[in-house]
Design an enzyme around this catalytic site. Structure first.
Site, PDB file in Angstrom:
ATOM      1  N   HIS A  47       0.828  -1.211   0.000  1.00  0.00           N
ATOM      2  CA  HIS A  47       0.000   0.000   0.000  1.00  0.00           C
ATOM      3  C   HIS A  47       0.862   1.260   0.000  1.00  0.00           C
ATOM      4  CE1 HIS A  47      -3.630  -2.386   0.798  1.00  0.00           C
ATOM      5  NE2 HIS A  47      -4.296  -1.307   0.442  1.00  0.00           N
TER       6      HIS A  47
ATOM      7  N   LYS B  51      -9.433  -8.400   8.683  1.00  0.00           N
ATOM      8  CA  LYS B  51     -10.039  -8.699   9.985  1.00  0.00           C
ATOM      9  C   LYS B  51      -9.804  -7.507  10.889  1.00  0.00           C
ATOM     10  CE  LYS B  51      -5.942 -10.718  12.004  1.00  0.00           C
ATOM     11  NZ  LYS B  51      -5.321 -10.343  13.268  1.00  0.00           N
TER      12      LYS B  51
END
Lengths: 189, 282
Positions: A38, A103
């Protein structure tokens, strides 16, 4: 709680029917990226360069798989904790990303972006890595191979079980579920 | 005078190698047992489904191809060395690192160590983190703990005020575990270290996660705190994978040591629902 079978790339129509708590069985291509990938993608955008894949309609799976054994496309591949991608997700959502798989909680900015641009955050079961990994059909590194487990991979999945966690209406499955079950341990267990 | 016992570091390397592979693919019996009990008690259909997926994951992993989790952890090693042991044929820590490196390569385990600032992955999962304790006797006990980053990130040391006392500690731990919510992969095992000093509180907290799940502390005061935290955390509603239910933690384990009159160190270390650890005595 409804169940849907969806295939990527996702559209606004796919997203607006999903509500927090629904189950989605996702098939098709998903791209993997976590912190290091990212950071590179955002840097590429800052420098006016292209992302390693067309983000429109795509789903990014926050995962750093374990190495593939010979004859297997991938090793174990459960979700990593998503909040570390909070600084990056809203910008990618604004560019057309339709889903994140991870998650744990994400930020209010991510929730807002999901509402504004019609996207969803899907929760997967942390630690169910062998189950997910053994169900991945294809995997190919498409960018940043030097990042090892953090390289961007193009996965092909079939009926990957996911929970809609943040929908495009501002709902939050973690908060809803917690509220529903709070206080019931001592009274029912 | 006690006889000195020679232990070849090659034996330590082999032991580490086997423990690392075993930990990555096979869940500890006591953890599975605690999860089965939780399943029986669980009332939330979603939580039951999550636990069923966890059981399936354990089965798939035990076949030896896919490790329990893609995050196969940092190699954390608790080493209890009898003071009558003499290590031969090399440097002990080098041997431990060789065992770790070989296991993570041969077992197709993820290499997760990196440079803290550049984030460059070292590609060998080294170095291992080794906590060494000298104990009486001529044995070497090795506990291998494959510690994942998700649960580790939901851990902390807090220097409490002495006046915070028992109830302050209970509240701090309960609030912390509940706010961690889905992040550390619940149902979790909560390790708590009280007292000692800054770093001892952290080491005790991690060591506490390795106790047999749910076995109470022999100290009745601590056992009572464990029970209270356990109940409050499971009353939070967070549930397995944070998707709601009665099973947020499987056990709460507290260790305690004397501390300075001005301090009350508190360490909280969380282990995820696979809590991979294996041990051997050489």
């Amino acid at each position: 709680m409804a169940e849907y079978k969806l295939t990527t790339p996702l559209t606004d129509d796919d997203i607006i029917k999903l509500k927090a708590g629904d189950m989605v069985y996702l098939s098709g291509v998903v791209y993997t990226a976590r912190d290091a990938a990212h950071m590179r993608m955002i840097k590429a955008l800052d420098e006016g360069k292209e992302l390693p894949f067309d983000i429109k309609g795509q789903v990014i799976y926050y995962v750093g798989p374990s190495p593939a054994r010979p004859g297997r496309p991938i090793g174990s591949a459960g979700p990593t904790t998503a909040y570390r991608m909070n600084p990056f997700a809203p910008r990618l959502i604004a560019l057309g990303q339709k889903g994140m798989i991870g998650k744990g909680k994400m930020s209010d900015e991510v929730k807002q972006a999901c509402m504004k641009y019609k996207a969803c955050y899907f929760a997967s079961i942390g630690g169910a890595a062998a189950v997910v990994g053994s169900a991945v059909k294809e995997a190919e590194i498409i960018a940043y191979p030097e990042l090892g487990p953090e390289a961007v991979r193009r996965l092909v999945v079939e009926d990957m079980p996911l929970f809609v966690c943040y929908d495009s209406y501002g709902n939050d499955l973690y908060e809803m579920a917690k509220k529903e079950w709070a206080g019931k341990f001592t009274t029912t267990a | 005078m006690a006889q000195v016992r020679d232990v070849g570091v090659k034996d330590v390397e082999e032991a580490i190698y086997k423990l690392a592979l075993d930990a990555a693919y096979h869940i500890p019996e006591d953890v599975l047992e605690a999860e089965k009990k939780a399943y029986e008690r669980e009332k939330s259909p979603v939580a039951k489904k999550v636990l069923e997926t966890i059981f399936k994951n354990i089965e798939v992993s035990a076949q030896g191809e896919f490790p329990l989790c893609q995050d196969t952890g940092l190699a954390v090693i608790f080493l209890e060395v009898g003071q009558d042991v003499h290590f031969t044929d090399g440097y002990l820590v080098d041997a431990i690192n060789r065992g770790v490196e070989r296991a993570y390569k041969d077992g197709y385990l993820r290499k997760s160590t990196c440079h803290p600032l550049t984030r460059e992955n070292y590609g060998n999962n080294l170095p291992a983190i080794v906590h060494t304790f000298v104990v009486p006797g001529d044995k070497v006990k090795i506990i291998f703990d494959a510690k994942g980053g998700g649960s580790e990130s939901m851990s902390k040391v807090q220097m409490m005020k002495p006046a915070d006392g028992r109830d302050g500690i209970v509240k701090t731990v309960v609030d912390w575990v509940i706010q961690a919510g889905p992040n550390p992969c619940p149902p979790v095992i909560v390790g708590v270290g009280i007292g000692g000093d800054f770093e001892r509180a952290a080491v005790m907290a991690k060591h506490a996660t390795l106790r047999k799940v749910g076995e109470p502390s022999p100290d009745p005061v601590l056992a009572d705190m464990e029970r209270e935290i356990y109940e409050k955390v499971n009353n939070s509603g967070v549930g397995p994978a944070g998707l709601g239910g009665l099973t947020t933690c499987l056990g709460v384990h507290i260790e305690m040591e004397p501390c300075h009159i001005a301090t009350l160190p508190l360490g909280i270390n969380i282990a995820c629902h696979v809590n991979r650890h294996k041990e051997i005595v050489l």
